[in-house]
Design a protein around this motif. Structure first.
Motif, PDB file in Angstrom:
ATOM      1  N   GLU A 414      51.098-106.425  34.439  1.00 28.98           N
ATOM      2  CA  GLU A 414      52.529-106.344  34.740  1.00 28.98           C
ATOM      3  C   GLU A 414      53.162-107.738  34.728  1.00 28.98           C
ATOM      4  OE1 GLU A 414      52.553-102.419  37.675  1.00 28.98           O
ATOM      5  OE2 GLU A 414      52.271-104.422  38.507  1.00 28.98           O
ATOM      6  N   ASN A 415      52.350-108.767  34.944  1.00 25.64           N
ATOM      7  CA  ASN A 415      52.805-110.141  34.805  1.00 25.64           C
ATOM      8  C   ASN A 415      52.613-110.531  33.336  1.00 25.64           C
ATOM      9  OD1 ASN A 415      52.662-113.076  34.624  1.00 25.64           O
ATOM     10  ND2 ASN A 415      52.654-113.098  36.855  1.00 25.64           N
ATOM     11  N   ASN A 456      48.351-112.347  44.639  1.00 29.66           N
ATOM     12  CA  ASN A 456      48.437-113.696  44.061  1.00 29.66           C
ATOM     13  C   ASN A 456      49.651-113.881  43.149  1.00 29.66           C
ATOM     14  OD1 ASN A 456      45.881-114.075  45.295  1.00 29.66           O
ATOM     15  ND2 ASN A 456      44.858-113.274  43.465  1.00 29.66           N
ATOM     16  N   PRO A 457      50.860-113.721  43.692  1.00 27.18           N
ATOM     17  CA  PRO A 457      52.044-113.980  42.871  1.00 27.18           C
ATOM     18  C   PRO A 457      52.186-115.472  42.580  1.00 27.18           C
ATOM     19  CG  PRO A 457      52.681-113.591  45.141  1.00 27.18           C
ATOM     20  CD  PRO A 457      51.208-113.315  45.075  1.00 27.18           C
ATOM     21  N   ILE A 458      52.964-115.780  41.531  1.00 25.31           N
ATOM     22  CA  ILE A 458      53.280-117.175  41.234  1.00 25.31           C
ATOM     23  C   ILE A 458      54.073-117.749  42.411  1.00 25.31           C
ATOM     24  CG2 ILE A 458      54.509-118.711  39.657  1.00 25.31           C
ATOM     25  CD1 ILE A 458      52.101-117.483  38.385  1.00 25.31           C
ATOM     26  N   ALA A 463      59.904-119.838  40.477  1.00 24.18           N
ATOM     27  CA  ALA A 463      60.761-118.738  40.032  1.00 24.18           C
ATOM     28  C   ALA A 463      62.144-119.272  39.665  1.00 24.18           C
ATOM     29  CB  ALA A 463      60.861-117.681  41.127  1.00 24.18           C
ATOM     30  N   LEU A 464      62.978-118.366  39.100  1.00 24.08           N
ATOM     31  CA  LEU A 464      64.325-118.755  38.698  1.00 24.08           C
ATOM     32  C   LEU A 464      65.177-119.015  39.931  1.00 24.08           C
ATOM     33  CD1 LEU A 464      64.967-116.235  35.786  1.00 24.08           C
ATOM     34  CD2 LEU A 464      64.200-118.610  35.644  1.00 24.08           C
ATOM     35  N   LEU A 477      58.732-109.974  36.071  1.00 26.86           N
ATOM     36  CA  LEU A 477      57.938-109.926  34.849  1.00 26.86           C
ATOM     37  C   LEU A 477      57.133-111.197  34.600  1.00 26.86           C
ATOM     38  CD1 LEU A 477      60.538-108.211  32.465  1.00 26.86           C
ATOM     39  CD2 LEU A 477      58.481-107.191  33.449  1.00 26.86           C
ATOM     40  N   PHE A 478      57.669-112.335  34.978  1.00 27.53           N
ATOM     41  CA  PHE A 478      57.013-113.599  34.650  1.00 27.53           C
ATOM     42  C   PHE A 478      56.363-114.284  35.853  1.00 27.53           C
ATOM     43  CE2 PHE A 478      60.267-113.037  31.373  1.00 27.53           C
ATOM     44  CZ  PHE A 478      59.532-113.232  30.219  1.00 27.53           C
TER      45      PHE A 478
END
Length: 493
Positions: A414-415, A456-458, A463-464, A477-478
């Motif tokens: 999903e990432n 473990n998200p970024i 992020a933006l 998504l990223f």
């Protein structure tokens, strides 16, 4: 010593009080602070005074106290000025007091007084024209000798009091000098102590610098030792690869319906890539042991609810690697590691962990039913084909005891960044497994309480930096979770 020249006054009692006060002053050696300067009157005189208190006063305080004491009221300012004029013109204070006491107002008030008969007589004579003045002159001549003795005695007393005060001041001055010398000595000691403390602080700072340098040196030495250990492991693996024949692993049976009763086999083909390659690859891309332990600590609370595990059945970790997960488990849990890499198995043995170098599907097929409490596999199922994944789930359903649990962690497609780049860094990955598919397959195989854990998200700082629908979708998504895990339990039936 006072001379008794007034029969209405108890001079013996006055002398006794004066001597007692002088002796008390001599015996009182306590340190007295200097009185603070206060220009205001030290005493309030516009109140009634007892007669013995009143006659101790002089000048304006005498007048301020005489009117309330003898007339029962405060003095007017003109009356004060008139009384001061009389006192400073040579009138005796007893004459002034007698004039107030025996005035019509004073007679009406009736204050008890003593020793004013002579003063009253002098005031009476002063009012007689001519003859009164002659009588006053004769009275003054007759009183010269007693009055002289009185003043001499008073001057003597004042002289002694001044001497005592001067002696007291000299003692205070000597005490102040000694205190000043003591303060200077203490100041010198404090200066010496301050210099000593500064020297100690500089020495401590030097020691801290030396300790920091030693700490940096030890860290560099530990890093060098870790690198040397990895190099030695790679060299031992390469040597072992050269010394032994290539390992042959049988392919999986064509008929997958019999895997529940026959030992399962891996479909991995013989490889000429040495174990040292995979060890070096993990060291480079998977992360250090501390990072792995921090991430895997998420699963420890899940283990507490696995009844077969607390009952003594073992947890099996497929692809145990360097043993980070096994090392985190409490000593009360039985645990077994399974790995194809000989160097990983050797690393586990060096840590006192039980580990087996074997294909996990083959090892599971050899275990009896209901003999295992939990099966974990971190970043393993993405290396399996669909057929192998089916076999793994079937074997887990067979060997797990009722209530036993599976924990499978894998990259999260999903990432998009993970799916498009990081996933393909490992050439042995086959294809990403979407969470929805994995959840469906595990449920299809009969497991219960199936859950997906996105992990473990970024970090948020990448992020933006805006708040909009587009930014939120791009973040998901990223910069969303890079991994996910599926957990499920075997039913009780």
């Amino acid at each position: 010593m006072l001379i008794p020249n007034n029969p209405d006054l108890d001079f013996q009692e006055l002398n006794r009080r004066i001597e007692a006060e002088v002796q008390r002053y001599k015996l009182d050696t306590r340190e007295r602070p200097m009185p603070a300067f206060d220009p205001s009157p030290a005493q309030v005189f516009d109140r009634p005074y007892r007669w013995m208190e009143l006659i101790q006063l002089e000048d304006e305080p005498l007048l301020l106290a005489a009117y309330p004491s003898l007339l029962g009221r405060k003095a007017e300012r003109s009356e004060i000025q008139r009384g001061l004029h009389q006192l400073r013109s040579g009138f005796d204070k007893f004459e002034v007091l007698a004039g107030l006491r025996y005035s019509p107002e004073g007679m009406a008030h009736g204050t008890e007084v003593h020793g004013l008969r002579k003063a009253k007589l002098k005031n009476t004579l002063r009012r007689i024209p001519v003859f009164g003045k002659l009588l006053l002159s004769g009275y003054a001549l007759a009183s010269i000798e007693p009055r002289s003795r009185y003043y001499v005695a008073r001057m003597d007393l004042l002289t002694r009091q001044i001497k005592l005060q001067n002696d007291g001041l000299a003692q205070q001055r000597d005490l102040l000098e000694s205190q000043r010398d003591l303060l200077e000595d203490q100041k010198e000691q404090l200066d010496n102590l301050s210099g000593y403390l500064q020297a100690q602080q500089r020495a401590l700072e030097s020691q801290n610098v030396a300790l920091a340098q030693q700490t940096d040196y030890i860290k560099r030495l530990e890093l060098s030792m870790d690198q040397q250990r990895l190099i030695q492991q790679e060299l031992r693996a390469r040597l072992g690869h050269l010394e032994r024949a290539p390992r042959q692993i049988a392919t999986a049976p064509a008929d997958l319906t019999v895997v529940a009763t026959q030992p399962a086999a891996s479909n991995l083909v013989p490889s000429s890539i040495p174990d040292s390659f995979y060890l070096a690859f993990e060291n480079r891309f998977r992360g250090d042991a501390e990072t792995i332990r921090e991430r895997q600590s998420y699963y420890l609370p899940i283990l507490e609810s696995i009844e077969p595990l607390t009952a003594g059945l073992p947890l099996v970790d497929i692809g145990c690697g360097r043993g980070e997960w096994l090392n985190m488990l409490p000593d009360s849990y039985a645990r077994i590691g399974i790995d194809l890499n000989s160097m990983n198995v050797e690393a586990c043995h060096e840590q006192g962990l039980k580990a087996v170098q074997q294909d996990a599907l083959v090892w599971l097929a050899e275990q009896p039913e209901n003999s295992i409490a939990a099966v974990s596999a971190f970043h393993v199922i993405e290396h399996l084909s669909f057929e192998q994944f089916n076999i793994l789930l079937d074997q887990c359903q067979r060997v797990l005891a009722p209530g036993g649990t599976i924990i499978f962690e894998t990259p999260n497609p999903e990432n998009i960044v993970s799916a498009a780049t990081h996933f393909h860094t490992d050439p042995t990955h086959i294809h990403p497994l979407p969470p929805a598919f994995t959840e469906f397959l595990v449920e299809f195989k009969g497991f219960e309480h199936v859950e997906i854990h996105r992990l473990n998200p970024i970090p948020r700082e990448y992020a933006l930096n805006e708040d909009s629908e587009v930014a939120r979708r791009c973040d998901a998504l990223f910069y969303g979770p890079q991994d996910y895990a599926v957990t499920a339990r075997k039913g009780q039936s």
